[in-house]
Design a protein around this motif. Sequence first.
Motif, PDB file in Angstrom:
ATOM      1  N   ASP A 162      -3.377  -7.495  -6.208  1.00 49.74           N
ATOM      2  CA  ASP A 162      -4.387  -8.555  -6.141  1.00 49.74           C
ATOM      3  C   ASP A 162      -5.252  -8.237  -7.396  1.00 49.74           C
ATOM      4  O   ASP A 162      -5.140  -6.995  -7.977  1.00 49.74           O
ATOM      5  N   ARG A 163      -5.964  -9.159  -7.912  1.00 51.04           N
ATOM      6  CA  ARG A 163      -7.079  -9.015  -8.926  1.00 51.04           C
ATOM      7  C   ARG A 163      -7.968  -8.104  -8.867  1.00 51.04           C
ATOM      8  O   ARG A 163      -9.008  -7.385  -9.663  1.00 51.04           O
ATOM      9  N   ALA A 164      -8.353  -7.762  -7.654  1.00 48.32           N
ATOM     10  CA  ALA A 164      -9.278  -6.641  -7.260  1.00 48.32           C
ATOM     11  C   ALA A 164      -8.676  -5.179  -7.391  1.00 48.32           C
ATOM     12  O   ALA A 164      -9.468  -4.288  -7.121  1.00 48.32           O
ATOM     13  N   GLY A 165      -7.429  -5.033  -7.626  1.00 47.45           N
ATOM     14  CA  GLY A 165      -6.653  -3.806  -7.799  1.00 47.45           C
ATOM     15  C   GLY A 165      -6.161  -3.099  -6.692  1.00 47.45           C
ATOM     16  O   GLY A 165      -5.457  -2.093  -6.472  1.00 47.45           O
ATOM     17  N   ASN A 166      -6.251  -4.023  -5.490  1.00 55.08           N
ATOM     18  CA  ASN A 166      -5.514  -3.545  -4.086  1.00 55.08           C
ATOM     19  C   ASN A 166      -3.885  -3.730  -4.482  1.00 55.08           C
ATOM     20  O   ASN A 166      -3.330  -4.677  -5.081  1.00 55.08           O
ATOM     21  N   LEU A 167      -3.145  -2.845  -3.939  1.00 54.75           N
ATOM     22  CA  LEU A 167      -1.598  -2.699  -4.015  1.00 54.75           C
ATOM     23  C   LEU A 167      -0.895  -2.444  -2.872  1.00 54.75           C
ATOM     24  O   LEU A 167      -1.248  -1.805  -1.909  1.00 54.75           O
ATOM     25  N   ALA A 168       0.374  -2.932  -2.986  1.00 57.99           N
ATOM     26  CA  ALA A 168       1.235  -2.744  -1.857  1.00 57.99           C
ATOM     27  C   ALA A 168       2.664  -2.380  -2.497  1.00 57.99           C
ATOM     28  O   ALA A 168       3.061  -2.829  -3.615  1.00 57.99           O
ATOM     29  N   TYR A 169       3.278  -1.577  -1.863  1.00 64.82           N
ATOM     30  CA  TYR A 169       4.506  -1.173  -2.655  1.00 64.82           C
ATOM     31  C   TYR A 169       5.596  -1.403  -1.591  1.00 64.82           C
ATOM     32  O   TYR A 169       5.470  -1.742  -0.510  1.00 64.82           O
ATOM     33  N   ASN A 170       7.047  -1.349  -2.264  1.00 63.20           N
ATOM     34  CA  ASN A 170       8.064  -1.853  -1.683  1.00 63.20           C
ATOM     35  C   ASN A 170       8.863  -0.658  -1.108  1.00 63.20           C
ATOM     36  O   ASN A 170       9.251  -0.025  -1.684  1.00 63.20           O
ATOM     37  N   ARG A 171       8.884  -0.551   0.308  1.00 66.62           N
ATOM     38  CA  ARG A 171       9.786   0.657   1.009  1.00 66.62           C
ATOM     39  C   ARG A 171       9.540   1.968   0.417  1.00 66.62           C
ATOM     40  O   ARG A 171       8.545   2.478   0.175  1.00 66.62           O
ATOM     41  N   THR A 172      10.602   2.450  -0.064  1.00 69.09           N
ATOM     42  CA  THR A 172      10.671   4.012  -0.399  1.00 69.09           C
ATOM     43  C   THR A 172       9.932   4.062  -1.828  1.00 69.09           C
ATOM     44  O   THR A 172       9.761   5.267  -2.348  1.00 69.09           O
ATOM     45  N   ALA A 173       9.864   2.801  -2.639  1.00 69.02           N
ATOM     46  CA  ALA A 173       9.014   2.737  -3.947  1.00 69.02           C
ATOM     47  C   ALA A 173       7.641   3.408  -3.694  1.00 69.02           C
ATOM     48  O   ALA A 173       6.794   3.689  -4.641  1.00 69.02           O
ATOM     49  N   PRO A 202      -5.631  -7.093   4.159  1.00 69.09           N
ATOM     50  CA  PRO A 202      -6.134  -5.707   4.367  1.00 69.09           C
ATOM     51  C   PRO A 202      -5.275  -4.929   5.093  1.00 69.09           C
ATOM     52  O   PRO A 202      -4.958  -3.543   4.937  1.00 69.09           O
ATOM     53  N   GLU A 203      -4.168  -5.612   6.185  1.00 68.75           N
ATOM     54  CA  GLU A 203      -3.495  -4.699   6.887  1.00 68.75           C
ATOM     55  C   GLU A 203      -2.208  -4.204   5.945  1.00 68.75           C
ATOM     56  O   GLU A 203      -1.465  -3.432   6.387  1.00 68.75           O
ATOM     57  N   HIS A 204      -2.131  -5.039   4.830  1.00 73.36           N
ATOM     58  CA  HIS A 204      -0.858  -4.658   3.895  1.00 73.36           C
ATOM     59  C   HIS A 204      -1.240  -4.046   2.735  1.00 73.36           C
ATOM     60  O   HIS A 204      -0.301  -3.607   1.667  1.00 73.36           O
ATOM     61  N   VAL A 205      -2.433  -3.476   2.727  1.00 77.35           N
ATOM     62  CA  VAL A 205      -2.785  -2.528   1.475  1.00 77.35           C
ATOM     63  C   VAL A 205      -2.613  -1.307   1.522  1.00 77.35           C
ATOM     64  O   VAL A 205      -2.982  -0.461   2.375  1.00 77.35           O
ATOM     65  N   HIS A 206      -1.740  -0.625   0.719  1.00 77.73           N
ATOM     66  CA  HIS A 206      -1.177   0.808   0.740  1.00 77.73           C
ATOM     67  C   HIS A 206      -2.389   1.529  -0.221  1.00 77.73           C
ATOM     68  O   HIS A 206      -2.706   2.771   0.138  1.00 77.73           O
ATOM     69  N   THR A 207      -2.663   0.689  -1.246  1.00 79.61           N
ATOM     70  CA  THR A 207      -3.681   1.681  -2.320  1.00 79.61           C
ATOM     71  C   THR A 207      -5.161   0.609  -2.518  1.00 79.61           C
ATOM     72  O   THR A 207      -4.874  -0.371  -2.836  1.00 79.61           O
ATOM     73  N   PRO A 208      -5.996   1.002  -1.799  1.00 76.69           N
ATOM     74  CA  PRO A 208      -7.275   0.289  -2.256  1.00 76.69           C
ATOM     75  C   PRO A 208      -7.697   0.066  -3.702  1.00 76.69           C
ATOM     76  O   PRO A 208      -7.357   1.215  -4.496  1.00 76.69           O
TER      77      PRO A 208
END
Length: 238
Positions: A162-173, A202-208
């Motif tokens: 998202d534009r705040a920089g929160n990140l989610a990754y796909n499985r083993t990536a 927030p429950e899906h954010v891997h990197t804040p």
Amino acid sequence: MMRKKVWTSFAEAVADIHDGATLMVGGFGLVGIPENLISALAERGVKNLTVISNNCGVDDWGLGILLRNRQISRIVASYVGENKEFERQALSGEVEVQLLPQGTLAEKIRAGGAGIPAFYTPAGIGTPLEEGREQRVFGGKAYLLEESLTADFSLIRSAIADRAGNLAYNRTARNFNPLMAAAGRVTIAETESLLDDGYLDPEHVHTPGIYVQGLIIGKQQKRIEKLTVSHPEGGRSL
């Protein structure tokens, strides 16, 4: 919530990476690598890089491109992998290589991101890795001192941001990407998709987003590092 910078070109995203910089580059083999940022560095021609990564890609893709172009002078990794040029340069002394146990590499990066300067680990005790190294005994067991790792820049890859920089990754990536995002002084995230409105759950954010300085959207080729196919008579063939 503060929005992060979003670059429109990969050349612009890597413009501040200078000769002699230390880079952490996410990925495991070719899974989860920031391939477009790497290609932009190759085009820019920045030299004398120290690269911290699980391995060095393959001969013609990922970090293997920078290695082939002689842009890397030192590599900190845990696996030589499928890259014959990496093996050749390492054996000939053309590139300095520090190989670490994979768990040790991951913990050195995690500790760097957490502000922990060093830690003790049993990995390496009783091997050549212990030579000339500080040791301590805890609970009757010997441990080696390992210093943490940080980098001038971390180049990582996410599935969605998202534009705040929160990140989610796909499985083993996910692999090394969250650790490296925290350990880079400047973290540049290449993402498959970017939310225009709203924020990741927030429950899906891997990197804040606090760890991320800038974002860029980039599609992946998703190459296969080592193709394995089924043999018609059973088993596998390469």
